[in-house]
Design a protein around this motif. Structure first.
Motif, PDB file in Angstrom:
ATOM      1  N   GLU A 176       0.714  -1.218   0.062  1.00  0.00           N
ATOM      2  CA  GLU A 176       0.094  -0.110  -0.107  1.00  0.00           C
ATOM      3  C   GLU A 176       0.930   1.153   0.228  1.00  0.00           C
ATOM      4  O   GLU A 176       1.910   1.296   0.815  1.00  0.00           O
ATOM      5  CB  GLU A 176      -0.918  -0.055   1.160  1.00  0.00           C
ATOM      6  N   GLY A 177       0.521   1.937  -0.898  1.00  0.00           N
ATOM      7  CA  GLY A 177       1.223   3.385  -0.924  1.00  0.00           C
ATOM      8  C   GLY A 177       2.400   3.569  -2.048  1.00  0.00           C
ATOM      9  O   GLY A 177       3.085   4.535  -2.291  1.00  0.00           O
ATOM     10  N   HIS A 179       4.410   3.233  -5.629  1.00  0.00           N
ATOM     11  CA  HIS A 179       4.078   3.561  -6.814  1.00  0.00           C
ATOM     12  C   HIS A 179       4.408   2.416  -7.730  1.00  0.00           C
ATOM     13  O   HIS A 179       5.320   1.696  -7.468  1.00  0.00           O
ATOM     14  CB  HIS A 179       4.981   4.681  -7.398  1.00  0.00           C
ATOM     15  N   VAL A 190      -0.788   4.290  -7.987  1.00  0.00           N
ATOM     16  CA  VAL A 190      -0.018   3.880  -6.852  1.00  0.00           C
ATOM     17  C   VAL A 190      -1.187   2.773  -6.012  1.00  0.00           C
ATOM     18  O   VAL A 190      -2.110   2.959  -6.164  1.00  0.00           O
ATOM     19  CB  VAL A 190      -0.379   5.305  -5.829  1.00  0.00           C
ATOM     20  N   GLU A 191      -0.399   1.974  -5.359  1.00  0.00           N
ATOM     21  CA  GLU A 191      -1.379   0.892  -4.728  1.00  0.00           C
ATOM     22  C   GLU A 191      -2.137   1.350  -3.776  1.00  0.00           C
ATOM     23  O   GLU A 191      -1.463   1.959  -2.629  1.00  0.00           O
ATOM     24  CB  GLU A 191      -0.179  -0.314  -4.229  1.00  0.00           C
ATOM     25  N   ASP A 192      -3.641   1.018  -3.368  1.00  0.00           N
ATOM     26  CA  ASP A 192      -4.182   1.680  -2.584  1.00  0.00           C
ATOM     27  C   ASP A 192      -5.011   0.484  -1.743  1.00  0.00           C
ATOM     28  O   ASP A 192      -5.876   0.611  -1.014  1.00  0.00           O
ATOM     29  CB  ASP A 192      -5.499   2.471  -3.160  1.00  0.00           C
ATOM     30  N   HIS A 193      -4.332  -0.658  -1.911  1.00  0.00           N
ATOM     31  CA  HIS A 193      -4.854  -2.006  -1.106  1.00  0.00           C
ATOM     32  C   HIS A 193      -3.778  -2.248  -0.197  1.00  0.00           C
ATOM     33  O   HIS A 193      -2.732  -2.613  -0.450  1.00  0.00           O
ATOM     34  CB  HIS A 193      -5.150  -3.090  -2.052  1.00  0.00           C
TER      35      HIS A 193
END
Length: 286
Positions: A176-177, A179, A190-193
């Motif tokens: 998470e967070g 790029h 950007v990874e949001d999981h």
């Protein structure tokens, strides 16, 4: 630690070294490609995926285990004239040293430039892979040295195929967070999981990835890196897997590549300079 002599065996028709610690932890490494094809922690089961249709030999890349990617990743460069994923994974390495202690065992394999590599990539290099096992832990350290007189850039990765019970059950924490560049969708985001799940094909390079945790049912596998600042997450999914001659059609469901890599910002080595990168796995619970 003291010098040791681990048993040689044969895997996929190729000579292989079985690095075994006193507690039973072991890893098997092909001389072909410096390729780790098995890791069994003490008292546990196999942690790596090796395709039952894998092949090995001169000019061939092994499907599964831990291919060594050098000096370029895929066809991203830094030298796009090279074969896909570079030249290290298809060549014979040499055993350099073997050592063992009361609760630890390790072996180092080495690959040096020769006439054939210089025809593809006109640089002098020495590449070492040190494989260490102890209890529930596997350490893979890649060391590159420039013994020549010219400066060259390179990318590298330890293309680790992890065995999983079933892809849909896997959760990967820690991205998470970050790029990432998505090679399937040809996008960046950007990874949001906080907990990544998988349903089929994925091919992403995550920049500046931290320590990760893979959850697979009751199994917990901690993944740490040093010097390998990117993480590649790859699974071919059903369609691409079915097209691979060295994978069973349903093999995509039993594996997930989580690779320590240096891709986004390649390393540059001047004469007599060196670099090291490490990826470590610790089985926290089975």
């Amino acid at each position: 630690m003291s010098d040791a002599s681990f048993p040689m065996t044969e895997v996929l028709g190729q000579p292989a070294l079985c690095v075994r610690a006193p507690d039973g932890a072991q890893a098997t490494v092909l001389l072909h490609g410096g390729h780790v094809v098995s890791w069994i922690p003490a008292g546990a089961d196999e942690q790596l995926y090796l395709s039952p249709k894998a092949v090995a030999g001169p000019g061939l890349a092994v499907r599964g285990g831990v291919p060594v990617i050098f000096p370029q990743f895929e066809q991203r460069g830094p030298d796009v004239s090279l074969p896909r994923h570079g030249l290290a994974r298809q060549r014979a390495w040499m055993l350099d040293s073997q050592r063992a202690g009361r609760d630890h065992a390790q072996a180092t394999l080495v690959l040096r430039d020769d006439e054939a590599t210089r025809a593809l990539w006109p640089h002098a290099f020495t590449l070492e892979l040190t494989v260490s096992v102890s209890g529930a832990r596997l350490d893979l350290e890649l060391h590159a040295h420039n013994p020549g007189t010219t400066t060259w850039p390179f990318a590298a990765a330890l293309h680790t195929y992890l065995a999983v019970s079933e892809l849909g059950q896997v959760r990967l924490q820690g991205l998470e967070g970050c790029h990432y560049a998505d090679s399937v969708l040809r996008t960046e985001a950007v990874e949001d999981h906080p907990e990544k799940r998988f349903h089929g094909e994925i091919d992403r390079i995550y920049a500046q990835a931290p320590s990760l945790l893979l959850r697979d049912g009751p199994r917990r596998l901690a993944i740490e890196t040093e010097g390998l600042t990117d993480a590649v997450i790859w699974n071919p999914g059903p369609d691409k897997c079915a097209a691979l001659k060295d994978m069973p059609a349903d093999g995509w469901q039993q594996m997930l590549c989580v690779e320590g890599a240096r891709i986004m910002h390649p390393v540059t080595l001047g004469p007599d300079e060196s670099w090291s990168g490490r990826q470590s796995f610790t089985l926290l619970s089975a």
